[in-house]
Design an enzyme around this catalytic site. Structure first.
Site, short mmCIF file in Angstrom:
data_model
loop_
_atom_site.label_atom_id
_atom_site.label_comp_id
_atom_site.label_asym_id
_atom_site.label_seq_id
_atom_site.Cartn_x
_atom_site.Cartn_y
_atom_site.Cartn_z
N ARG A 158 0.83 -1.23 0.00
CA ARG A 158 0.00 0.00 0.00
C ARG A 158 0.85 1.27 0.00
O ARG A 158 0.49 2.26 0.64
CB ARG A 158 -0.94 0.03 1.22
CG ARG A 158 -2.09 -0.95 1.15
CD ARG A 158 -3.24 -0.42 0.30
NE ARG A 158 -4.15 -1.50 -0.04
CZ ARG A 158 -5.24 -1.81 0.65
NH1 ARG A 158 -5.57 -1.09 1.70
NH2 ARG A 158 -6.01 -2.81 0.27
N ARG A 202 -3.89 6.31 0.38
CA ARG A 202 -4.51 7.51 0.96
C ARG A 202 -3.61 8.32 1.89
O ARG A 202 -3.93 9.46 2.20
CB ARG A 202 -5.79 7.10 1.70
CG ARG A 202 -6.93 6.85 0.75
CD ARG A 202 -8.14 6.30 1.44
NE ARG A 202 -7.87 4.94 1.92
CZ ARG A 202 -8.75 4.20 2.60
NH1 ARG A 202 -9.93 4.70 2.90
NH2 ARG A 202 -8.45 2.97 2.97
N ARG A 218 -7.19 10.56 -6.77
CA ARG A 218 -8.34 9.74 -6.40
C ARG A 218 -9.64 10.55 -6.46
O ARG A 218 -10.69 10.02 -6.86
CB ARG A 218 -8.11 9.20 -4.98
CG ARG A 218 -9.25 8.43 -4.35
CD ARG A 218 -9.35 7.02 -4.92
NE ARG A 218 -10.44 6.25 -4.32
CZ ARG A 218 -11.70 6.26 -4.77
NH1 ARG A 218 -12.04 7.00 -5.80
NH2 ARG A 218 -12.62 5.51 -4.18
N ASP A 229 -6.48 -3.52 -7.82
CA ASP A 229 -7.00 -4.13 -6.59
C ASP A 229 -7.22 -5.61 -6.82
O ASP A 229 -7.39 -6.05 -7.96
CB ASP A 229 -8.31 -3.46 -6.16
CG ASP A 229 -8.63 -3.80 -4.71
OD1 ASP A 229 -8.04 -3.18 -3.81
OD2 ASP A 229 -9.42 -4.74 -4.49
N TYR A 263 -14.26 -12.51 -0.39
CA TYR A 263 -15.04 -11.35 -0.82
C TYR A 263 -16.17 -11.76 -1.77
O TYR A 263 -17.29 -11.25 -1.69
CB TYR A 263 -14.14 -10.33 -1.53
CG TYR A 263 -13.16 -9.66 -0.59
CD1 TYR A 263 -13.52 -8.53 0.12
CD2 TYR A 263 -11.88 -10.17 -0.41
CE1 TYR A 263 -12.62 -7.91 0.99
CE2 TYR A 263 -10.97 -9.56 0.45
CZ TYR A 263 -11.35 -8.45 1.15
OH TYR A 263 -10.47 -7.85 2.01
#
Ligand code: 1CP
Length: 343
Positions: free
Chosen positions: A23, A27, A36, A73, A149
């Site tokens: 990562r 963010r 973003r 992702d 998921y």
């Protein structure tokens, strides 16, 4: 120019220890948040080669890591198979759950490559823009982690839905696993064709799986992907990351045939040196919250990890990804520490 990270993945030792961070695009960086904010849909962001290339390069420009990880992702694979995937602010990933034969029959490998082809274009752009000494890393989720998921329709704490479906309906579960294995192998092979120097398989949720199911759900699918990649790309290193696999680490390494392995924060380093680094190069394993805290204790911890693993091939990384509240200046101090280290 030599790529220090790629060389280390191949088992070679050099004076300094290469590093990158899970990562590292994300963010915590203001320049990431700016790009973003121009993409309301996270999946559209992943499928925008120019923007995905830009945010992949941002941390390299700022800090000079030895590796750049493709911005995308793990949920690109279910999306490519035809499952509906979207991200909701504050809620994370959302998918239409696959829970029975009927919902499963809506998925298909036909058209997979076409649907995800923009990701390959991102890699081609990166190949042309990265400095020669930076290793370009592709990645995918491991089938088990991706299935948690696909089945729950969202992130989940103990992955109850996937475990229960695996026990209740093993035939359906296996068909799903096989489809994700085929898609993931195709996806990673195409990433290497497009320029990835190495690839990482993220099994973020491989904790607390019984011995038998660790074999069936984690090892066997990963081995199948490794075998498929090797048929086409014998030399490209494959990094496995069976997060929280504990005592299963050595078995995972031997049985999957991966070339290097990511250690999560909880893995004891003396043990890793004796039982894991003796098999393959290791990567890891600083607690990402140490970087939130920063300062002297972070620097001491980085040096402890570097010292503990310096006799064998080691790539410095975190034990899991950066969290959004990480101060960018703490990352700068960590990178400076890593660049100054010599074996
Ligand atoms: O809006 C945003 O910016 C969302 C944050 C974000 C980012 C930056 C998500 C949503 N995905 C990503 C990019 C990403 N995801 C990368 C490339 C960038 C890099 O590493 O520098 C990679 C390798 C991933 C992999 C990924 N996605 C994993 C495996 C690694 C891990 O962290 O365990 C997993 C589990 C995901 C699912 C996912 N995507 C995003 C979130 C918030 C989550 C986790 C949801 C959950 O906790 O269940």
């Amino acid at each position: 120019m030599t790529k220090l990270l790629l060389n280390t993945l191949k088992g070679n030792l050099s004076d300094s220890v290469p590093f990158w961070f899970m990562r590292q695009a994300g963010r915590y960086l203001p320049e990431y948040r700016e790009v973003r904010s121009t993409c309301p849909s996270f999946m559209d962001f992943c499928y925008n080669p120019e923007k995905a290339c830009e945010v992949t390069l941002q941390p390299i420009r700022r800090y000079g890591m030895d590796g750049a990880i493709l911005f995308a992702d793990i949920l690109v694979v279910p999306d490519g198979l035809g499952q509906k995937v979207w991200f909701e602010t504050g809620k994370g990933p959302q998918l239409t759950p696959i829970i029975d034969q009927k919902t499963f029959s809506g998925l298909s490998l036909d058209g997979f490559d076409a649907k995800v082809s923009n990701v390959y274009q991102t890699l081609r752009l990166l190949k042309n823009s990265l400095p020669d000494d930076v290793t370009l890393l592709g990645f995918a989720g491991a089938p088990w982690t991706v299935l948690t998921y696909m089945i729950a329709g969202q992130g989940s704490k103990d992955h109850a839905a996937a475990r229960q479906l695996g026990y209740k309906n093993p035939y359906l579960f296996e068909s799903m696993l096989n489809m994700v294995v085929d898609a993931t192998a195709e996806y990673l092979i195409a990433q290497i064709d497009a320029g990835a120097d190495a690839v990482q398989i993220f099994d973020s949720w491989s904790a607390a799986i019984s011995e038998k199911k660790f074999q069936d759900w984690i090892i066997a699918p990963t081995r199948a992907i490794v075998d498929k990649i090797r048929k086409k790309h014998r030399e490209t290193p494959i990094i496995g990351f069976p997060r929280l696999a504990g005592a299963q680490y050595p078995n995972y390494v031997k049985s999957t045939g991966i070339d290097a392995v990511g250690l999560d924060t909880g893995v004891p380093l003396d043990w890793a040196k004796n039982y894991v680094q003796s098999l393959v190069p290791v990567q890891g394993n600083m607690d990402p919250h140490h970087v939130v805290a920063g300062g002297k204790s972070m620097v001491m911890e980085a040096n402890r990890i570097l010292e503990a693993l310096k006799d064998g091939p080691h790539i410095f990384n975190l034990g899991h990804g950066f969290v959004p509240e990480t101060p960018p200046e703490h990352v700068a101090l960590l990178c400076e520490t890593l660049k100054n280290f010599r074996r």
